[in-house]
Design a protein around this motif. Sequence first.
Motif, PDB file in Angstrom:
ATOM      1  N   ALA A   6       0.850  -1.198   0.000  1.00  0.00           N
ATOM      2  CA  ALA A   6       0.000   0.000   0.000  1.00  0.00           C
ATOM      3  C   ALA A   6       0.884   1.247   0.000  1.00  0.00           C
ATOM      4  O   ALA A   6       1.409   1.666   1.030  1.00  0.00           O
ATOM      5  CB  ALA A   6      -0.935  -0.007   1.206  1.00  0.00           C
ATOM      6  N   LYS A  13       0.296   4.289  -0.103  1.00  0.00           N
ATOM      7  CA  LYS A  13      -0.100   5.460   0.690  1.00  0.00           C
ATOM      8  C   LYS A  13       0.670   5.525   2.006  1.00  0.00           C
ATOM      9  O   LYS A  13       0.843   6.588   2.573  1.00  0.00           O
ATOM     10  CB  LYS A  13      -1.606   5.446   0.956  1.00  0.00           C
ATOM     11  CG  LYS A  13      -2.062   4.380   1.916  1.00  0.00           C
ATOM     12  CD  LYS A  13      -3.536   4.059   1.744  1.00  0.00           C
ATOM     13  CE  LYS A  13      -3.695   3.213   0.507  1.00  0.00           C
ATOM     14  NZ  LYS A  13      -5.088   2.898   0.178  1.00  0.00           N
ATOM     15  N   ARG A  62     -14.863  -2.587  -4.555  1.00  0.00           N
ATOM     16  CA  ARG A  62     -14.636  -2.496  -3.118  1.00  0.00           C
ATOM     17  C   ARG A  62     -15.992  -2.556  -2.412  1.00  0.00           C
ATOM     18  O   ARG A  62     -16.845  -1.697  -2.615  1.00  0.00           O
ATOM     19  CB  ARG A  62     -13.914  -1.197  -2.753  1.00  0.00           C
ATOM     20  CG  ARG A  62     -13.740  -1.071  -1.248  1.00  0.00           C
ATOM     21  CD  ARG A  62     -12.761  -0.008  -0.855  1.00  0.00           C
ATOM     22  NE  ARG A  62     -12.692   0.109   0.596  1.00  0.00           N
ATOM     23  CZ  ARG A  62     -11.809   0.850   1.235  1.00  0.00           C
ATOM     24  NH1 ARG A  62     -10.907   1.533   0.557  1.00  0.00           N
ATOM     25  NH2 ARG A  62     -11.805   0.911   2.549  1.00  0.00           N
ATOM     26  N   HIS A 107     -11.488  -3.703   2.711  1.00  0.00           N
ATOM     27  CA  HIS A 107     -10.411  -3.265   3.614  1.00  0.00           C
ATOM     28  C   HIS A 107     -11.099  -2.844   4.900  1.00  0.00           C
ATOM     29  O   HIS A 107     -11.890  -1.907   4.904  1.00  0.00           O
ATOM     30  CB  HIS A 107      -9.639  -2.100   2.983  1.00  0.00           C
ATOM     31  CG  HIS A 107      -8.660  -1.463   3.915  1.00  0.00           C
ATOM     32  ND1 HIS A 107      -7.441  -2.042   4.219  1.00  0.00           N
ATOM     33  CD2 HIS A 107      -8.711  -0.316   4.629  1.00  0.00           C
ATOM     34  CE1 HIS A 107      -6.795  -1.275   5.066  1.00  0.00           C
ATOM     35  NE2 HIS A 107      -7.537  -0.224   5.342  1.00  0.00           N
ATOM     36  N   SER A 128      -7.254  -0.472  10.005  1.00  0.00           N
ATOM     37  CA  SER A 128      -5.799  -0.414  10.029  1.00  0.00           C
ATOM     38  C   SER A 128      -5.307  -0.612  11.458  1.00  0.00           C
ATOM     39  O   SER A 128      -6.053  -0.393  12.417  1.00  0.00           O
ATOM     40  CB  SER A 128      -5.365   0.961   9.506  1.00  0.00           C
ATOM     41  OG  SER A 128      -4.074   0.912   8.969  1.00  0.00           O
ATOM     42  N   GLY A 179      -3.987  -3.575   6.659  1.00  0.00           N
ATOM     43  CA  GLY A 179      -4.405  -3.264   8.021  1.00  0.00           C
ATOM     44  C   GLY A 179      -3.656  -3.971   9.125  1.00  0.00           C
ATOM     45  O   GLY A 179      -4.007  -3.824  10.301  1.00  0.00           O
ATOM     46  N   GLU A 206      -3.123  -6.205   0.874  1.00  0.00           N
ATOM     47  CA  GLU A 206      -2.526  -4.877   0.635  1.00  0.00           C
ATOM     48  C   GLU A 206      -1.870  -4.298   1.892  1.00  0.00           C
ATOM     49  O   GLU A 206      -2.274  -3.240   2.373  1.00  0.00           O
ATOM     50  CB  GLU A 206      -3.616  -3.899   0.174  1.00  0.00           C
ATOM     51  CG  GLU A 206      -4.291  -4.291  -1.112  1.00  0.00           C
ATOM     52  CD  GLU A 206      -5.502  -3.425  -1.432  1.00  0.00           C
ATOM     53  OE1 GLU A 206      -5.823  -3.299  -2.616  1.00  0.00           O
ATOM     54  OE2 GLU A 206      -6.129  -2.890  -0.496  1.00  0.00           O
ATOM     55  N   GLY A 252       0.532  -2.141   4.141  1.00  0.00           N
ATOM     56  CA  GLY A 252       1.398  -0.967   4.006  1.00  0.00           C
ATOM     57  C   GLY A 252       2.225  -0.815   5.263  1.00  0.00           C
ATOM     58  O   GLY A 252       3.423  -1.099   5.312  1.00  0.00           O
ATOM     59  N   ARG A 253       1.534  -0.436   6.348  1.00  0.00           N
ATOM     60  CA  ARG A 253       2.186  -0.158   7.622  1.00  0.00           C
ATOM     61  C   ARG A 253       3.092  -1.302   8.087  1.00  0.00           C
ATOM     62  O   ARG A 253       4.218  -1.064   8.545  1.00  0.00           O
ATOM     63  CB  ARG A 253       1.100   0.077   8.675  1.00  0.00           C
ATOM     64  CG  ARG A 253       1.607   0.552  10.020  1.00  0.00           C
ATOM     65  CD  ARG A 253       0.527   0.415  11.100  1.00  0.00           C
ATOM     66  NE  ARG A 253      -0.773   0.875  10.707  1.00  0.00           N
ATOM     67  CZ  ARG A 253      -1.251   2.107  10.919  1.00  0.00           C
ATOM     68  NH1 ARG A 253      -0.538   2.988  11.567  1.00  0.00           N
ATOM     69  NH2 ARG A 253      -2.458   2.448  10.510  1.00  0.00           N
ATOM     70  N   ARG A 281       0.553  11.854  13.315  1.00  0.00           N
ATOM     71  CA  ARG A 281      -0.284  10.786  13.861  1.00  0.00           C
ATOM     72  C   ARG A 281      -0.695  10.983  15.321  1.00  0.00           C
ATOM     73  O   ARG A 281      -1.836  10.692  15.680  1.00  0.00           O
ATOM     74  CB  ARG A 281       0.371   9.418  13.637  1.00  0.00           C
ATOM     75  CG  ARG A 281       0.531   9.082  12.130  1.00  0.00           C
ATOM     76  CD  ARG A 281       0.867   7.629  11.873  1.00  0.00           C
ATOM     77  NE  ARG A 281      -0.237   6.747  12.197  1.00  0.00           N
ATOM     78  CZ  ARG A 281      -0.330   6.039  13.287  1.00  0.00           C
ATOM     79  NH1 ARG A 281       0.640   6.072  14.195  1.00  0.00           N
ATOM     80  NH2 ARG A 281      -1.378   5.283  13.512  1.00  0.00           N
ATOM     81  N   TYR A 341      -4.585  10.974  15.487  1.00  0.00           N
ATOM     82  CA  TYR A 341      -5.182   9.716  15.972  1.00  0.00           C
ATOM     83  C   TYR A 341      -4.881   9.435  17.433  1.00  0.00           C
ATOM     84  O   TYR A 341      -5.088   8.306  17.880  1.00  0.00           O
ATOM     85  CB  TYR A 341      -4.676   8.513  15.155  1.00  0.00           C
ATOM     86  CG  TYR A 341      -4.597   8.719  13.666  1.00  0.00           C
ATOM     87  CD1 TYR A 341      -5.758   8.887  12.922  1.00  0.00           C
ATOM     88  CD2 TYR A 341      -3.377   8.741  13.010  1.00  0.00           C
ATOM     89  CE1 TYR A 341      -5.691   9.073  11.550  1.00  0.00           C
ATOM     90  CE2 TYR A 341      -3.300   8.922  11.629  1.00  0.00           C
ATOM     91  CZ  TYR A 341      -4.464   9.089  10.915  1.00  0.00           C
ATOM     92  OH  TYR A 341      -4.399   9.269   9.566  1.00  0.00           O
ATOM     93  N   TYR A 361       2.860   6.398   7.218  1.00  0.00           N
ATOM     94  CA  TYR A 361       1.929   7.488   7.496  1.00  0.00           C
ATOM     95  C   TYR A 361       2.566   8.624   8.313  1.00  0.00           C
ATOM     96  O   TYR A 361       1.859   9.307   9.055  1.00  0.00           O
ATOM     97  CB  TYR A 361       0.661   6.967   8.177  1.00  0.00           C
ATOM     98  CG  TYR A 361      -0.011   5.853   7.408  1.00  0.00           C
ATOM     99  CD1 TYR A 361      -0.614   6.114   6.184  1.00  0.00           C
ATOM    100  CD2 TYR A 361      -0.011   4.550   7.877  1.00  0.00           C
ATOM    101  CE1 TYR A 361      -1.209   5.084   5.454  1.00  0.00           C
ATOM    102  CE2 TYR A 361      -0.602   3.519   7.150  1.00  0.00           C
ATOM    103  CZ  TYR A 361      -1.199   3.797   5.944  1.00  0.00           C
ATOM    104  OH  TYR A 361      -1.785   2.785   5.224  1.00  0.00           O
TER     105      TYR A 361
HETATM  106  N1  LLP Z   1      -5.719  -0.938   1.290  1.00  0.00           N
HETATM  107  C1  LLP Z   1      -6.617   0.063   1.378  1.00  0.00           C
HETATM  108  C2  LLP Z   1      -7.758   0.081   0.487  1.00  0.00           C
HETATM  109  C3  LLP Z   1      -6.436   1.061   2.339  1.00  0.00           C
HETATM  110  O1  LLP Z   1      -7.323   2.037   2.426  1.00  0.00           O
HETATM  111  C4  LLP Z   1      -5.313   1.011   3.196  1.00  0.00           C
HETATM  112  C5  LLP Z   1      -5.095   2.040   4.184  1.00  0.00           C
HETATM  113  C6  LLP Z   1      -4.386  -0.036   3.046  1.00  0.00           C
HETATM  114  C7  LLP Z   1      -4.638  -1.005   2.096  1.00  0.00           C
HETATM  115  C8  LLP Z   1      -3.159  -0.168   3.891  1.00  0.00           C
HETATM  116  O2  LLP Z   1      -3.432  -0.291   5.246  1.00  0.00           O
HETATM  117  P1  LLP Z   1      -2.235  -0.639   6.262  1.00  0.00           P
HETATM  118  O3  LLP Z   1      -1.775  -2.040   5.964  1.00  0.00           O
HETATM  119  O4  LLP Z   1      -1.145   0.336   6.007  1.00  0.00           O
HETATM  120  O5  LLP Z   1      -2.844  -0.497   7.589  1.00  0.00           O
HETATM  121  N2  LLP Z   1      -3.307   7.290   8.215  1.00  0.00           N
HETATM  122  C9  LLP Z   1      -3.799   6.241   9.074  1.00  0.00           C
HETATM  123  C10 LLP Z   1      -4.012   4.975   8.330  1.00  0.00           C
HETATM  124  C11 LLP Z   1      -4.900   5.159   7.152  1.00  0.00           C
HETATM  125  C12 LLP Z   1      -5.061   3.889   6.397  1.00  0.00           C
HETATM  126  C13 LLP Z   1      -5.703   4.174   5.112  1.00  0.00           C
HETATM  127  N3  LLP Z   1      -5.878   3.034   4.305  1.00  0.00           N
HETATM  128  C14 LLP Z   1      -2.789   6.014  10.191  1.00  0.00           C
HETATM  129  O6  LLP Z   1      -1.745   6.645  10.161  1.00  0.00           O
HETATM  130  O7  LLP Z   1      -3.029   5.237  11.102  1.00  0.00           O
END
Ligand code: LLP
Length: 479
Positions: A95, A97, A186, A245, A248, A286, A328, A330-331, A376, A380, A437
Amino acid sequence: MTAETSAASPLAPDWLAYPEDANELLPKMWARDVARGAAGELEISGIPVSELKARFGSPLFVMSEMDFRTRARDFKESFDAAFAELCGGVDVYYAGKSFLCTEVARWVDQEGLRLDTCSGGELAVAARAGIPGSKLGLHGNNKSDAELNRALDMGLGRIVVDSLDELHRLAAIAAERNERANVMFRLTPGVHAHTHEFIATAHEDQKFGLSMAGPDGTTAGSPAEEAVRSALGYDSINLLGLHCHIGSQIFEPEGFALAAERLLEFVARMRKEHGAELPELDLGGGYGIAYTEADTPRPPAELAQAMAAVVSSTCARLGIAVPRISIEPGRAIVGPTTFTLYETGTLKTVNVDTPDGGTYPRRYVSVDGGMSDNARPVLYDADYSVALASRVTQEPAIISRVVGKHCESGDIVVRDAYLPADIAAGDLLAVPGTGAYCWALASNYNYVARPGVVAVADGQARLIVRGETEEDLLARDLG
Ligand code: LLP
């Protein structure tokens, strides 16, 4: 030293234990190649932080390339192994982002992962990194026509459609171009998870995705069903499957499992009622990481096995083939690879009254960054940890709050930490777990320049994103 300052403070939250050794680094929060050198200074891949500070300045994001590649590979290999017999393996979309630049996009590609983007800008980074469109996904609840056209120009492997409106727009754009768009939908399975808890309802009250709830509370007549039915009627849409999704920073697999079950039941119904073949299922990202000693993430292999068991038993119960699974994260890939290096400045101790009638000291340690490089805590209420990085000390630890330099009292970097009592201006602090993030959400609040990102590998450090200069800050000011 008073009794209050040399032992646990009543101001500390319940989860924060008084450290036996404040110099200790908990491995779960740090990149694999971070350790203290012989003299006690924090090093990454053998490079002392003082050297990084001298070469690149501070604040600075310091990322371990080895740790990133290891975590990326771990996700790919663990999920491939768990799902090998069920569906031949898993496509892991990193991910973007959470953190993206061209160098990291290349690591992702080299480690056999794909890339999940959610804007034209992220697609531009992927294009510059030379990632083939077939390995890219595009998300977003409000994609513009320009973004959809760009995705088609790049031959995207999947566009994750978020609404009926988007489906109709994309179908028209692709038809106009005489092309077929690769589409996932989605869906909102009514499962929302955060950390150790999840809630499951019929509806989800949020902006993302197509609701699976129809008028009678079942999925019959839902926007999700309407989307599948419409897609089957469009020659310009190649419907690959479904996506969800659920949140997170999630530690337990139950939420993912329930979402998978709900989506698979829907797949079975769409097949039966509309003859829809939905060969792919994306279970989103997530997966949680350790920001503090209280966080207990599970290894990818454990999550993969739990999810594979549910997918397998659900498909068997429903009598459907197991779809090709994708995830997916990311974190969980980039978060722990990075620490932020700060220099301390002003120190201040305030006395805090507590409800039990006591008054206790809390030390404020100001650093040269803050909410502009890590939003963050403000956004959050996120908790972080911190270590004195430039040296070790045998002084007792005292309850401290690391704060930034911005004109805002909520500008907190680490809300609660025990830091050695002798910290002084000019010491270096390292905050782990800032790979995800943080840089991605950075701002120029107060005209503070955003830090650069240094990648460290095999004893070498190199900038992969340079820090901003004053010229950068003024570059768009046309006045
Ligand atoms: N896939 C989709 C469709 C998403 O919306 C997200 C995160 C991910 C994958 C990746 O999620 P991860 O594995 O990174 O948790 N800014 C917030 C988190 C926002 C997450 C947005 N979507 C934070 O810093 O906690």
